[in-house]
Structure formats: C-alpha cells, structure tokens
Write a protein that holds these residues in place. Structure first.
Motif, short mmCIF file in Angstrom:
data_model
loop_
_atom_site.label_atom_id
_atom_site.label_comp_id
_atom_site.label_asym_id
_atom_site.label_seq_id
_atom_site.Cartn_x
_atom_site.Cartn_y
_atom_site.Cartn_z
N LEU B 11 -1.95 -7.03 8.77
CA LEU B 11 -1.38 -5.68 8.79
C LEU B 11 -2.39 -4.70 9.40
O LEU B 11 -2.04 -3.82 10.19
CB LEU B 11 -1.04 -5.26 7.35
N ARG B 15 -0.44 -3.35 12.39
CA ARG B 15 0.29 -2.13 11.98
C ARG B 15 -0.63 -1.28 11.12
O ARG B 15 -0.53 -1.28 9.91
CB ARG B 15 1.55 -2.50 11.17
N LEU B 18 1.00 1.15 8.55
CA LEU B 18 1.60 0.45 7.43
C LEU B 18 0.54 -0.10 6.49
O LEU B 18 0.73 -0.14 5.27
CB LEU B 18 2.46 -0.73 7.94
N LEU B 21 -0.43 2.57 4.17
CA LEU B 21 0.66 2.81 3.21
C LEU B 21 0.64 1.75 2.11
O LEU B 21 0.69 2.06 0.91
CB LEU B 21 2.02 2.79 3.93
N VAL B 22 0.55 0.48 2.52
CA VAL B 22 0.55 -0.61 1.56
C VAL B 22 -0.67 -0.51 0.64
O VAL B 22 -0.58 -0.74 -0.57
CB VAL B 22 0.60 -1.98 2.28
N LEU B 25 -0.01 2.07 -1.95
CA LEU B 25 0.93 1.56 -2.96
C LEU B 25 0.23 0.59 -3.91
O LEU B 25 0.48 0.60 -5.12
CB LEU B 25 2.12 0.87 -2.29
N HIS B 29 -0.56 0.93 -8.22
CA HIS B 29 -0.30 0.02 -9.34
C HIS B 29 -1.51 -0.18 -10.24
O HIS B 29 -1.38 -0.71 -11.33
CB HIS B 29 0.22 -1.33 -8.81
#
Lengths: 290, 182
Positions: B11, B15, B18, B21-22, B25, B29
């Motif tokens: 990634l 990307r 992205l 972003l990941v 995220l 968590h």
C-alpha cells in the motif's frame, strides 16, 4: 498479495459491493419485522452511553433526540435509511447512494446501542464492510476490501489475545460459569423443552462445556493466522460459522449480521464463479469453464 | 524486503494516500488502550468475555406478565433481535433504579464534551437521569403492546433470583416486583 489479486478484486467490485449492501439491507428488513428500526423504538427514555465518546456526542449534541426520540425525526430517519439502502443495493458503485447509506447505517448503529443500553457489536462488521465500498476507483476498493479482511482477523484475533491477557482463557470452569449465567433465563422459562434437558445435563457434566469454551477461544485465536497468510481463508470462513453456532447455543447471542465478514474470506475462485453466474451472458462460460 | 511484500508495504508503494488512511484507522483501534478504555465508535474494542467469569450464588432473571397473567417470554432463537429491547434494558432499569447512572462525568473528556455541546437544542446529559428512568415502565408497556399486537392494560415485572440445584436446573429463591402497572 499480488497485483493480480488487486486487479481481480477490482473486477468483482460490483458483485462484492452488492453482496455487502444486500446483506445490510436484508438485515434492515429483518429489523423492521422485529420492531427495531428507529421509529419502532417508540421514543425510548433511557439512553446509556457508557464509555463510548461517540455516544456522548450523539446525546450531548441532541442528534440521538432528532433521530430516534422525535417521532417525526425517527420516521424520516427510518425512510432515509431504508431508501438509501435500497438504492445503494441497486446501484452499488454509485457513491451518491453508498456513502449516505453507510453514514445513516453508522448513525443507526450508534443510536441502537444507545437505546439498547448496551455496547453491542452486532453492527461493527457491517459498518466497516460498508466503508470499504466508498472509493471511487475499483482498485482502491480492492485495497480497502483486503483491509476489511484484516479487520475481521483483528476482531476475533484480538479478543483471543485479550482472553489470554485478562485471564478468561486460563480459567478452566469458564465454560460452565458463562453458560449457567446465560441460560438461566431460558431454563427457567422453558423448563420442559429438550434443550433444557441438554443444558441441565451439561451442567451436571461440565467437562464438555469447559472444553468447548477452550475450543471456541482457540477458534478465535486461529484468526491471527490470517495476518500472515491467505492460505487459511477457507478454514477461517468455516470457523466464523463455527463461532457463530457455539455462541448461539451457549452464549445466548445470535450475531448473524457479523457474518458479513465471511465474504472477506471468499477465495478469488469463488468470486470468479459467482461473477460468471451473475453476469448476463456468462452462464455459458460458467458451465464451460470447469 | 519482507516489509515490501506485506499489505501495508505494498500500500505504501502503490497507494500512498490510502496507506495513511489505513494507518489512521489502525491507530484508531488502539485508542481504547490510550484513552483508559474509553472508546470511540466505530473503533470498537473487542473485549467481551475476556475477563474470568465469577461464580455466582444466584442469577437474576426478569419475569414479565401482562393483562390476565400472560407471560411474555421469548426463547433465544434465530429471531433474537425481536426480544433484545427488553432483555437488555430491564437489567439496566433495575440498576439505575437502585444506584442511578454511575458513569463518571467528571473526567477531563466528559467535561470537555459537555462544555462544547451542552448548549445545543435538545442536548441531553451523558448520564441517564432520574426522570428518564421513571419514564421507562410506560415505554416498556407501549413496546410490549407493539411486540404482542395486543393492548397491555396491566403489566407486572418481577426480578427473580435463581439458584442452580444439583440437578442442573435453576430454582427461584427470591423475587421482588420491579414494575407494577397500573
């Protein structure tokens, strides 16, 4: 994962998104039948936030009041939820439908937990599966879909690790104690059923319950394998059903909505078959490809 | 390099946006760990059934009767959703009735949220209020009317304490009336 995996998942985006959106919409219809949509909650007075700061925001901002407690707002919100869900299912690549539906679904999941007065995780998987359907580019969808697969591994894998850290795994009679607490209501209200006979027999022979609890925890732990290889995905798919079955039988919960996660473990070959089956003009290819 | 073959590694290479972003995220968590186990939906904390179970002498069960003694009890089946609203709320009602909402609202984060948002129209306090608890029986009656499709003009909810016998079956050892309508 190879570039080919990404390209293939991107190719099947329409099918994968439609299955996720269809599953979400189907369960909204089930919830409609079971009187759980916002307007059917009948302006519940108690809303428990617990330690969820998003729930604090919903209560303090008045958002939960507008969406559930206000009769007109609850009806409007229900219509928006169902209508956007239907449109998103019909047009899975149309972000103007998918993104609003995902947001409404998320709002609904927060409000549902608020008025259920319990931080249930029923909708957690669906919220993230819907988020994976947001990107404009098909390849970005493929990347996020693979990310969702890791999230599914995280959900079960982390709960297993927490059981090791917090101690549930090391308590031998955990299975007996947890099942006795969960089944007391059923045994009291339905004492003349065969299930009640089975549970009371198990309580007199707790070895099986305690062993079963350990097997269930190890099944959750297997999802950690998913972080290192996709080779065990079929096993994880079966284990997801196995965990659902055991928690249904012994923990008195039925987390069927969470099963949207099994889609993340579908091998590419299955998607290819489904794609051939569901794409117009491809039935012939389906029968000639094997 | 092994890193480059991983999901995040690829990634990062293919990307970049992205990837960030990941990463955000993923960090989300881990928030509960840093926020003293407060959490921020949709960053869920998968901690259910992770603590050792405590051996209990008695188990609380709620027994609902309406009108001429008709018992409202739905067994746990694939139609579990249909009974959730009273299965989960009744124990909370009982707890709020006896101790009130014990959620600490003097924490830094709770005070910050309250000071920012409490002036908005229809803003509600984080804790469940006494008046909201008092309104619960009337709501339960209306909800059961919807659920059963019958008018509920009399409602009685008992909280029973069950104790398991040597035959593996529970017996009521104590009961108290929780809701009596009218």
């Amino acid at each position: 994962m190879s570039k080919g995996t990404i390209l293939l998942l991107a190719r099947y985006r329409l099918l994968i998104s439609r299955m996720v959106l269809g599953y979400a919409f189907l369960f909204l219809l089930v919830r409609w039948a079971e009187h759980l949509l916002p307007y059917q909650l009948l302006q519940p007075p108690m809303a428990r936030t617990g330690y969820d700061m998003t729930a604090w925001f919903f209560k303090l901002s008045g958002l939960s009041w507008w969406l559930v407690e206000n009769p007109l707002g609850a009806k409007a919100f229900t219509v928006l939820l169902l209508l956007s869900g239907l449109l998103a299912f019909c047009f899975p690549k149309e972000r103007w439908f998918v993104i609003p539906f995902s947001i409404f679904y998320f709002f609904y999941s927060v409000c549902f937990n608020l008025y259920l007065t319990h931080a249930a995780h029923l909708n957690a998987m669906m919220v993230w599966a819907l988020f994976a359907c947001w990107p404009r580019k098909d390849t970005d969808f493929a990347w996020l879909w693979l990310g969702f697969r890791y999230y599914a591994c995280w959900a079960f894998g982390s709960t297993f690790l927490m059981k090791l850290v917090n101690g549930a795994f090391w308590q031998w009679d955990f299975g007996l104690l947890a099942t006795q607490a969960n089944q007391a209501d059923f045994l009291f209200h339905f004492p003349d059923t065969w299930q009640a006979d089975v549970y009371s027999w198990l309580f007199r022979h707790p070895f099986l319950l305690n062993l079963g609890a350990k097997i269930l925890m190890l099944a959750e732990g297997c999802f950690i394998i998913g972080f290192f290889t996709r080779g065990a995905d079929r096993l994880l798919l079966v284990l997801a059903f196995f965990i659902l079955l055991l928690t249904f039988l012994f923990a008195e919960v039925f987390f069927a909505e969470m099963l949207v996660m099994v889609l993340a473990f579908f091998p590419l070959r299955w998607w290819a078959r489904l794609w051939l089956l569901t794409t117009p003009g491809s039935i012939h290819k389906f029968f000639t490809s094997s | 390099m092994a890193w480059q073959k991983t999901y995040l590694g690829q990634l990062w290479r293919q990307r970049r946006r992205l990837f960030w972003l990941v990463l955000v995220l993923m960090a989300g968590h881990l928030l509960p760990v840093f926020l003293n186990f407060q959490f921020l939906t949709p960053f869920y904390f998968w901690g259910m059934y992770t603590m050792p179970a405590t051996a209990s002498e008695t188990y609380p069960v709620f027994h609902i009767r309406c009108n001429e003694g008709k018992v409202i009890a739905r067994a746990h089946t694939y139609r579990d959703l249909g009974r959730m609203m009273w299965i989960y709320t009744l124990p909370k009602y009982e707890a709020y009735l006896s101790t009130g909402d014990t959620l600490p609202v003097q924490t830094v984060s709770a005070r910050l949220f309250s000071s920012l948002l409490s002036g908005l129209p229809h803003s509600q306090p984080i804790q469940v209020t006494h008046a909201q608890v008092q309104a619960y029986p009337a709501w339960l009656r209306r909800y059961l009317e919807q659920e059963t499709g019958l008018p509920v003009y009399r409602l009685n909810v008992q909280q029973l304490s069950l104790k398991y016998g040597t035959d593996g079956r529970p017996y009521a050892v104590d009961s108290q009336i929780l809701i009596q309508y009218p």
